[in-house]
Design a protein around this motif. Structure first.
Motif, PDB file in Angstrom:
ATOM      1  N   TYR A 147     -37.616 -21.345  11.288  1.00  0.00           N
ATOM      2  CA  TYR A 147     -37.703 -22.537  12.129  1.00  0.00           C
ATOM      3  C   TYR A 147     -37.031 -22.239  13.450  1.00  0.00           C
ATOM      4  O   TYR A 147     -35.966 -21.631  13.501  1.00  0.00           O
ATOM      5  N   THR A 148     -37.648 -22.659  14.556  1.00  0.00           N
ATOM      6  CA  THR A 148     -37.106 -22.504  15.891  1.00  0.00           C
ATOM      7  C   THR A 148     -36.663 -23.863  16.393  1.00  0.00           C
ATOM      8  O   THR A 148     -37.328 -24.866  16.145  1.00  0.00           O
ATOM      9  N   SER A 149     -35.533 -23.902  17.103  1.00  0.00           N
ATOM     10  CA  SER A 149     -35.051 -25.168  17.650  1.00  0.00           C
ATOM     11  C   SER A 149     -36.108 -25.799  18.539  1.00  0.00           C
ATOM     12  O   SER A 149     -36.792 -25.108  19.293  1.00  0.00           O
ATOM     13  N   PRO A 150     -36.238 -27.127  18.462  1.00  0.00           N
ATOM     14  CA  PRO A 150     -37.268 -27.805  19.242  1.00  0.00           C
ATOM     15  C   PRO A 150     -36.961 -27.817  20.733  1.00  0.00           C
ATOM     16  O   PRO A 150     -35.819 -27.947  21.147  1.00  0.00           O
TER      17      PRO A 150
ATOM     18  N   GLY B 236     -41.085 -24.979  18.056  1.00  0.00           N
ATOM     19  CA  GLY B 236     -40.241 -25.799  17.187  1.00  0.00           C
ATOM     20  C   GLY B 236     -40.978 -26.880  16.435  1.00  0.00           C
ATOM     21  O   GLY B 236     -40.365 -27.765  15.851  1.00  0.00           O
TER      22      GLY B 236
ATOM     23  N   GLU C  54     -42.485 -25.341  10.547  1.00  0.00           N
ATOM     24  CA  GLU C  54     -41.627 -24.572   9.655  1.00  0.00           C
ATOM     25  C   GLU C  54     -42.542 -23.621   8.906  1.00  0.00           C
ATOM     26  O   GLU C  54     -43.648 -23.996   8.515  1.00  0.00           O
TER      27      GLU C  54
ATOM     28  N   GLY D 284     -38.431 -30.930  14.963  1.00  0.00           N
ATOM     29  CA  GLY D 284     -39.224 -30.618  16.148  1.00  0.00           C
ATOM     30  C   GLY D 284     -40.076 -31.794  16.584  1.00  0.00           C
ATOM     31  O   GLY D 284     -40.156 -32.117  17.769  1.00  0.00           O
TER      32      GLY D 284
END
Length: 114
Positions: A3-6, A59, A62, A78
């Motif tokens: 997961y990447t930060s939004p 973001g 997932e 996100g």
């Protein structure tokens, strides 16, 4: 799970593409592997994988490995960050509208008649 930060601005740019919006629409109903996401789309499966990477990097997704497959789902944080950003824009637009309406409703000349 990956997961990447939004980032709302990146999310908006990612959603500018109609194929990515179609993917997000499909994921609204639950997590899916890339093969099922690609079914019925007008782009190749490798292209779908590229679109999924863009959405993930923004973001919005997932990614969960399940055996040899990767399963994609909407990232609640996100989507929430994007909604907060859009809500703030909407609030600003409504405040500007209210201010303008208030100015137009006020009499220009506040002198009382004699």
């Amino acid at each position: 799970m990956t997961y990447t930060s939004p980032n709302p601005e990146t999310a908006i740019a990612a959603l500018a593409d109609p194929t990515r919006r179609a993917i997000v629409e499909r994921l609204r109903h639950g997590a899916l592997p890339v093969g099922e996401l690609a079914h019925g789309l007008t782009v190749s499966r490798p292209a779908v994988s590229q679109h999924l990477k863009v959405l993930s990097d923004a973001g919005l997704l997932e990614v969960t490995p399940r055996g040899t497959r990767r399963v994609y789902a909407l990232a609640p944080e996100g989507v929430a960050a994007l909604r907060r950003y859009l809500d703030a824009l909407w609030d600003d637009a409504l405040a500007a509208f209210a201010a303008e309406a208030g100015q137009r409703a006020s009499p220009l000349d506040t002198e009382t008649p004699e």
